[in-house]
Design an enzyme around this catalytic site. Structure first.
Site, PDB file in Angstrom:
ATOM      1  N   VAL A 154       0.927  -1.179  -0.097  1.00  0.00           N
ATOM      2  CA  VAL A 154      -0.200  -0.230  -0.102  1.00  0.00           C
ATOM      3  C   VAL A 154       0.879   1.212   0.039  1.00  0.00           C
ATOM      4  CG1 VAL A 154      -1.603   1.373   1.340  1.00  0.00           C
ATOM      5  CG2 VAL A 154      -1.939  -1.034   1.054  1.00  0.00           C
ATOM      6  N   GLY A 197      -0.952  -6.280   1.273  1.00  0.00           N
ATOM      7  CA  GLY A 197      -1.733  -6.352   0.334  1.00  0.00           C
ATOM      8  C   GLY A 197      -1.337  -6.912  -0.945  1.00  0.00           C
ATOM      9  N   ILE A 421     -34.927  10.125 -23.188  1.00  0.00           N
ATOM     10  CA  ILE A 421     -36.168   9.621 -23.287  1.00  0.00           C
ATOM     11  C   ILE A 421     -37.374  10.707 -23.424  1.00  0.00           C
ATOM     12  CG2 ILE A 421     -37.852   8.114 -22.252  1.00  0.00           C
ATOM     13  CD1 ILE A 421     -35.745   6.582 -20.874  1.00  0.00           C
ATOM     14  N   ALA A 461     -31.089   9.071 -18.688  1.00  0.00           N
ATOM     15  CA  ALA A 461     -31.638   7.638 -18.320  1.00  0.00           C
ATOM     16  C   ALA A 461     -31.455   6.706 -19.573  1.00  0.00           C
ATOM     17  CB  ALA A 461     -32.756   7.395 -17.759  1.00  0.00           C
TER      18      ALA A 461
END
Length: 589
Positions: A154, A197, A421, A461
């Site tokens: 890390v 890690g 839309i 969307a």
């Protein structure tokens, strides 16, 4: 007598031909797109060149991450992903990994290489999410995940951005376990020192191949040398660290080397003398993993499109207000420029149908541009539909087509260019809100892999429902073209929405409008910058910006990978989609 061929020739080998040769060139448009591609290429080159030089690593007997990838992956098959991903603005311009998909010994895999030029591949902010993206790709496509690991642990001075959280630090180790439980192999070639890690990075795959000088451990030598904390550092502590580092004290060697993890624990499956030995071993293990021969799923011989991909630089306008013929685009991407369209006279703003890539069947959804008279039907006679916008019929058609492709286990390619839309109370009464969610439900109901390419606009969307990266269950990666833009709404529309009340109030009070207008223009400029591909790639909103001439290569890689080891199959002679297309088209001529 034995005849060899492909089944159902009337459905799959003689689809209608679409497209035509270019009638005119647009050199100005092509030059602008090529300029953007060069800018993106320069940014990637700069990010990959940061850190130690190739020469300094090679002099120490190490290959760089990119050299390791080039040795591992079959020539001409490397498709980089997330090359510009850097959401926390790391100084080196990356998350210290290089990743993508490529064929290894003839089989597709997701490849992640620690960038050992940058602090020996240390975990930096954003890397954990990038690793999860890689695991997601492997999970959806059911192809192996291969690490070329050289991770020094890390980045300690930024641990709060790396260690805790639901999709941070250790989440990738759990994902590797999940992949193993799903029968998706995770292979790792371990180089260098991999503590903490980095150690879990090394041990979490299913097969571990080690360089002779590699080690992996819960903690490194630096941790062992400092494990008697006082809560602060004074001169005595500092000198103890100095002496330990210089060898004057009881300096601890890096734990977890070959002597431990090959001779004792047996975690290292094999130990190799040099970098290329590890790579050769990984290629050998890739040869062992399960995969169908592509011929098992082919419905026709592989064929090139009738027209060159370079035509796309002239066909797709970078000016978002200009229209183009989506069939001309499809004709330059799919085998033989053939396309079998589903319900062509219904929901005309959306094109759905079947095509082939490398002789393999794919479903296609694309937005059509232009003007549609007397459409949408719910607005009555004389209405005018605008290409790129989604209406009731288009949403219903896509939902039906996705359901058919899911049922027939056909991977899908989505070519997105949508302004959103249809909106207002008439659209609400036409149930567009519910139909959009119905399409999402149809998508979520199946396991079919999706490749989403944003040709130009990814808006509101519509970006979600058109196979976008939000459908994590299906979408292994999403691509941008140089012409792409992403925004919840156009900048001018956003400025109007945010400031219209202030304009009205100031005007009513007789106050000047200059400062409000300036704020609106500032917002429009921000939208322009933040909607462009390189900004979106940096944040991970898209996984790679692909040159127009390379789009088919990525589409082929996706399709071949999707057919490599699917969990379930539908025999071609039992498919419903081609029959539904023929039945509808024969009764609606």
């Amino acid at each position: 007598m034995r005849a060899y061929g492909y089944s159902m020739p009337a459905y799959f080998q003689d689809m209608p031909v679409i497209g035509s040769p270019l009638s005119a060139v647009n050199n100005e448009n092509a030059e602008e797109i090529i300029h953007i591609e060069q800018e993106i290429s320069d940014l990637i080159t700069k990010a990959q060149s940061e850190g130690r030089s190739d020469e300094s690593l090679n002099e120490k007997g190490q290959l760089t991450a990119m050299q390791r990838i080039n040795g591992l992956v079959d020539e001409g098959t490397w498709c980089p992903l997330n090359s510009l991903y850097n959401p926390f603005d790391n100084e080196n311009g990356s998350t210290s990994v290089i990743k993508g998909i490529g064929r290894i010994a003839g089989k597709w895999a997701v490849v992640v290489a620690s960038d050992n030029k940058k602090r020996a591949g240390a975990w930096v902010p954003g890397q954990a999410e990038n690793l999860l993206k890689a695991a997601d790709t492997a999970k959806i496509l059911r192809i192996p995940l291969v690490y070329l690991l050289n991770c020094s642990g890390v980045q300690l001075d930024e641990q709060e951005l790396l260690f805790p959280g639901r999709r941070s630090g250790g989440a990738s180790f759990f994902r590797n376990a999940e992949l193993a439980q799903l029968g998706i192999p995770v292979l790792v070639g371990v180089y260098g020192t991999n503590p903490a890690g980095g150690g879990y990075h090394a041990i979490s795959p299913a097969v571990i191949i080690a360089h002779k000088d590699a080690n992996m451990a819960v903690g490194g030598a630096g941790i062992l040398s400092g494990m008697k904390p006082k809560g602060y550092v004074d001169e005595e502590s500092a000198m103890a660290l100095i002496n330990a580092q210089n060898g004057a004290g009881a300096r601890q060697p890096a734990p977890g080397g070959v002597g431990t993890h090959h001779e004792s624990t047996g975690f290292f499956r094999e130990v190799c003398e040099d970098d290329m030995g590890v790579i050769d071993a990984l290629r050998r293990y890739m040869d062992y993993v399960p995969a169908y021969d592509t011929e098992f799923f082919r419905v026709a011989p592989p064929q090139e499109p009738l027209y060159p991909a370079e035509d796309l630089y002239h066909i797709v306008p970078i000016n978002q207000k200009r229209t183009y013929d989506i069939y001309q685009v499809l004709a330059r991407l799919f085998d033989s420029s053939q396309f079998s369209e589903f319900k062509p006279d219904y929901g005309p703003e959306v094109v759905c149908g079947l095509a082939r890539l490398d002789g393999l069947l794919v479903g296609v959804v694309a937005n059509k541009q232009g003007i549609f008279m007397n459409y949408p039907e719910y607005r009555g006679a004389g209405s005018v539909g605008v290409g790129g916008k989604l209406y009731r019929q288009g949403l219903i058609k896509m939902s039906e087509f996705v359901t058919l492709c899911n049922r027939d286990r056909i991977p899908m390619v989505w070519l997105q260019d949508s302004s959103g839309i249809d909106v207002d109370d008439i659209a609400e009464k036409a149930e567009l809100l519910g139909l959009g969610q119905s399409l999402i439900y149809s998508i979520q109901s199946g396991e079919t892999p999706f490749l989403e390419i944003t040709l130009r606009k990814g808006s509101a969307a519509a970006h979600y429902v058109l196979g976008g990266p939000q459908c994590e269950k299906n979408n292994p990666f999403s691509l941008a073209a140089p012409t792409s833009e992403y925004y919840v709404m156009h900048g001018e529309t956003a400025a109007a929405a945010m400031y219209v009340r202030q304009l009205v109030k100031a005007n009513k009070a007789g106050q000047p409008l200059d400062s409000i207008i300036q704020n609106m223009n500032d917002l429009i400029e921000q939208y322009q910058v933040k909607s462009r591909p390189k900004f979106c790639a940096k944040l991970g909103m898209v996984d790679e910006i692909v040159p127009m001439s390379d789009l088919r290569n990525y589409m082929m890689a996706f399709t071949q990978a999707a057919y490599q080891n699917p969990a379930t199959i539908c025999p071609t002679h039992q498919m419903l989609t081609p029959r539904a297309i023929r039945e509808y088209n024969s009764t609606h001529r």
